[in-house]
Design an enzyme around this catalytic site. Structure first.
Site, PDB file in Angstrom:
ATOM      1  CD  GLU A   1      -3.001   1.087   0.268  1.00 53.11           C
ATOM      2  OE1 GLU A   1      -3.041   0.109  -0.499  1.00 53.11           O
ATOM      3  OE2 GLU A   1      -3.810   2.030   0.223  1.00 53.11           O
ATOM      4  CG  ASP A   2       1.342   2.966   3.208  1.00 54.46           C
ATOM      5  OD1 ASP A   2       0.429   3.376   2.475  1.00 54.46           O
ATOM      6  OD2 ASP A   2       1.203   2.710   4.412  1.00 54.46           O
TER       7      ASP A   2
END
Ligand code: MN
Length: 760
Positions: free
Chosen positions: A104-105
């Site tokens: 996700e990051d």
């Protein structure tokens, strides 16, 4: 966060100890070293190099990212992993927790994780990422339940949701650094979605913490009111708790019960709920503390209960026995509320260590238990206990709901869709609008003329996806289902309802279609229809497939109740058998066949089947099914006249029958029996499944059984000497066809090497 800082034991909720140590925030390397220590202290063997590699990858990937309070981002990953260790998760889960925010990051993706840690870890991380992407908005109760189901449905592997709970727990512990708006929305989501999921999975500890932390932001005033009172009363309460604890310990030591006694203040949200549900001020709530006595055996539990009731006055109506009737989430304990000499009521929970583990860690106790103690052999009955409990818990509806939810997150053979009103409806994977329509009502299915998915018109064979909103259009002028629908419907119940319609509405047409299909099937094999339908063999052939006249059989083929292939197969086998045996019959066989014919006739006149079985020439005879081979309708069967206990029914391939059929002392005791045409009973039989002992196969078997709604009475597994396990499953079925379906499903499971009927 170690056990001492967990907020429930002895102390009321204190602020989480997550404040940065210095200006640069928490030091991830120090935290990681603590994590390693914690894993080692846990006694579960894990590959520390692999875990360290995950930490290194996360640290490098999150380089330059910071938490709100100023610590390097990777501290969150390590803290979440610590919680995962506390929850008892396995090595892959710990690795995945360290990596959970990578997709996700950061710039790294699925492949990067897969390359270094394998597909299982990569799948876990991807699963967590998907959950993170679900947008949560404040919604009504019904929607909320759908949301929970949806999250479960999306986490195909149960560990995904457990990792997500660890992640959420750490985020809640550090929520004080977020904006007020974010605090509220995350807390609401936690309270409405994640705490109930934790509860459903039996993660008591996580549930309490999530609830208390959420409450702190959702109703800061209410939360403070309770903690203030608890703080003020703490010295008195502590004295009281020490005294009672001492009394109980001393008394149990006197009578030589080996036990550990704990006490705690009830968690804040449970006090809060009580205040509001009973409209009491906090000073009106007396039973703020609870004691827990943990013993070695179940008899000890009841023994201790008696002693407690002898020491203190029990409050009527407060005794609950969750040992004999476990909660749906597997929780077991006995609870009672008693009043001490001070007049203060308090609760006592009594349980074994085993039950304690399950209560604290829920489904996760499985891994912890299995890997934590090498002295527990995998073949040990106990290590399968939780699966048995799950299967047994299907009996009540709340439990089956629980099991259902547990099932969908481990298996992807189901799909969740929504009605326009927001009802979540679960269907088998690959389901179409036809399945959806029939799952609402057969009337809806039978009058369906169109369907839309997410507002767009689709064809009836459109495959539904998780989260689709499905709407069915019906019309009174609908011509009814078409035969193609039988192929498009994925669920057995939809097909059954469609067949039902054809059976009822279209008898004549069915007979004609069925006759045509039957004859085509025979001709396609180069055989002659006349050979099957001539009067000398037809009755025997029909009997073989349990039809009394040929039109009924045609109709069944016509509406899809039986395939032409199957009918012809079985009739053909019988035809061959008749031709073979007509040449060289033993005298006994001839007698038997004559008796069999007699039976057919006498049944027409007077005979009544008993438990679905017809016995040659005998009415109302006492029937029992042999335990050695547990016959079910569809099996070739034979009866044995026992000494005074009626007729015992065996399969013709039962070793006992084969061995004793020619025994002189049993001469005349073996008699022909047959199945009745219409059978309404169900039958119990036993399957033996051999599978490789690797983790997970037994769970897959259990889940597969549940997925096909098998009525399991008992499931026992044990290791055999050759690295395999043998599982015996006693279950209830309607007939051979149903059993064969189950056998087929089980055979398809990876790791299963054989599925057999038990015959001794
Ligand atoms: Mn996270």
């Amino acid at each position: 966060m170690s056990d001492d800082t967990v907020i429930y034991e002895k102390l009321p909720a204190a602020a989480p100890a997550s404040v940065p140590a210095s200006k640069g925030g928490l030091d991830p390397d120090v935290m990681y070293a603590d994590l390693e220590k914690k894993i080692e202290a846990g006694g579960v063997k894990m590959d520390m190099n692999r875990i360290r590699a995950a930490y290194e990858m996360a640290k490098a990937a999150h380089e330059g990212q910071f938490r709100k309070e100023g610590s390097p981002y990777v501290t969150h990953c390590v803290a979440a992993a610590e919680i995962a260790v506390d929850m008892g998760l396995d090595e892959d889960s710990i690795v995945a927790t360290l990596l959970h925010d990578i997709i996700e990051d950061t710039d790294l993706g699925y492949e990067d994780i897969q390359k270094q840690f394998g597909p299982s870890v990569a799948d876990l991380v991807e699963g967590v990422t998907k959950l993170t992407r679900v947008q949560y908005t404040n919604m009504e109760d019904l929607q909320m339940e759908n949301m929970r189901k949806m999250l479960l449905a999306m986490s195909k592997d149960i560990r995904v949701i457990l990792i997500k709970i660890a992640d959420r727990t750490h985020n809640m512990r550090t929520m004080e650094y977020q904006t007020e708006e974010k605090q509220r929305s995350k807390s609401l989501e936690t309270m409405e979605v994640y705490a109930p999921i934790a509860h459903r999975l039996g993660l008591q500890r996580a549930k309490w913490e999530l609830e208390d932390l959420s409450l702190k932001y959702l109703d800061p005033t209410g939360y403070k009111e309770i903690t203030d009172v608890l703080d003020a009363r703490m010295p008195t309460l502590q004295k009281f708790m020490d005294k009672i604890q001492g009394e109980i310990e001393a008394r149990l030591a006197e009578v030589n019960v080996h036990c550990s006694v704990f006490c705690r203040i009830k968690h804040i949200y449970s006090i809060y709920r009580k205040m509001y549900s009973q409209n009491l001020p906090i000073n009106g709530i007396f039973d703020l503390c609870a004691f827990r006595v943990i013993v070695d055996t179940i008899p000890d539990c009841y023994n201790v209960l008696g002693i407690i009731h002898d020491m203190y006055k029990p409050v009527p109506g407060r005794f609950k026995d969750y040992i004999s009737t476990p909660k749906p989430n597997m929780y077991q304990s006995v609870h009672t509320t008693v009043i001490g000499s001070e007049g203060i009521p308090f609760e006592v929970q009594i349980r074994t260590w085993d039950m304690h583990r399950t209560a604290e860690y829920g489904v996760a106790a499985h891994w912890k238990y299995k890997m934590g103690d090498v002295s527990v052999k995998t073949g040990d009955e106990e290590s399968y206990a939780w699966i048995r409990r799950l299967l047994e818990s299907q009996q009540d509806s709340e439990a089956s709901d629980f099991f259902h939810n547990l099932k969908i997150d481990m298996f992807s053979d189901e799909v969740f869709v929504f009605s326009p009103k927001g009802d979540a409806i679960n269907l088998p994977a690959g389901a179409t609008p036809i399945d959806f329509a029939y799952s609402i009502h057969s009337g809806v299915g039978n009058s369906m003329v169109g369907a839309t998915v997410n507002g767009r018109i689709v064809t009836f064979d459109h495959v539904l996806q998780n989260g689709d909103v499905v709407e069915i259009r019906t019309s009174k002028n609908s011509p009814g289902p078409s035969r193609d629908w039988l192929h498009m419907a994925k669920s057995g119940s939809a097909r059954a309802k469609i067949k039902q319609w054809f059976k009822k509405e279209r008898r004549e047409e069915n007979v004609a279609t069925g006759k045509d299909m039957f004859e085509r099937e025979i001709r396609s094999r180069g055989l002659h229809v006349e050979d099957f339908t001539n009067e000398s063999v037809l009755p025997a052939l029909l009997k073989k497939i349990s039809y009394s006249n040929i039109d009924d059989m045609y109709a069944a083929i016509g509406y899809g109740g039986m395939t032409a292939t199957r009918a012809v197969n079985r009739m053909y086998d019988e035809l061959v058998r008749i031709q073979k045996t007509s040449d060289r019959k033993t005298a006994l066989d001839k007698v038997n066949e004559a008796a069999e014919r007699r039976v057919q006739q006498s049944q027409k006149a007077t005979g009544k089947p008993v438990h679905g079985v017809l016995v040659a020439g005998l009415d109302n005879v006492l029937i029992k099914f042999s335990r050695c081979c547990t016959p079910i309708p569809g099996d070739d069967i034979i009866g044995y006249i026992t000494h005074g206990q009626g007729v015992s029914i065996h399969r013709k391939d039962c070793p006992n029958y084969l061995r004793r059929s020619k025994a002189p002392e049993d001469a005349g005791r073996w008699i022909p029996v047959s199945w009745a045409e219409e059978i309404s009973d169900t039958y119990t039989t036993t399957l033996l499944v051999t599978f490789s002992s690797q983790a997970g196969t037994l769970m897959e078997i259990a889940t597969a059984l549940n997925a096909i709604n098998a009525k399991v009475h008992a499931l026992h597994a044990q290791d055999t000497s050759d690295g395999k396990s043998l599982c015996s499953i006693t279950l209830e079925v309607k007939d051979l066809e149903e059993l064969q379906k189950i056998e087929k499903k089980l055979s398809g499971i990876h790791g299963v090497s054989s599925v057999e009927r038990r015959t001794k």
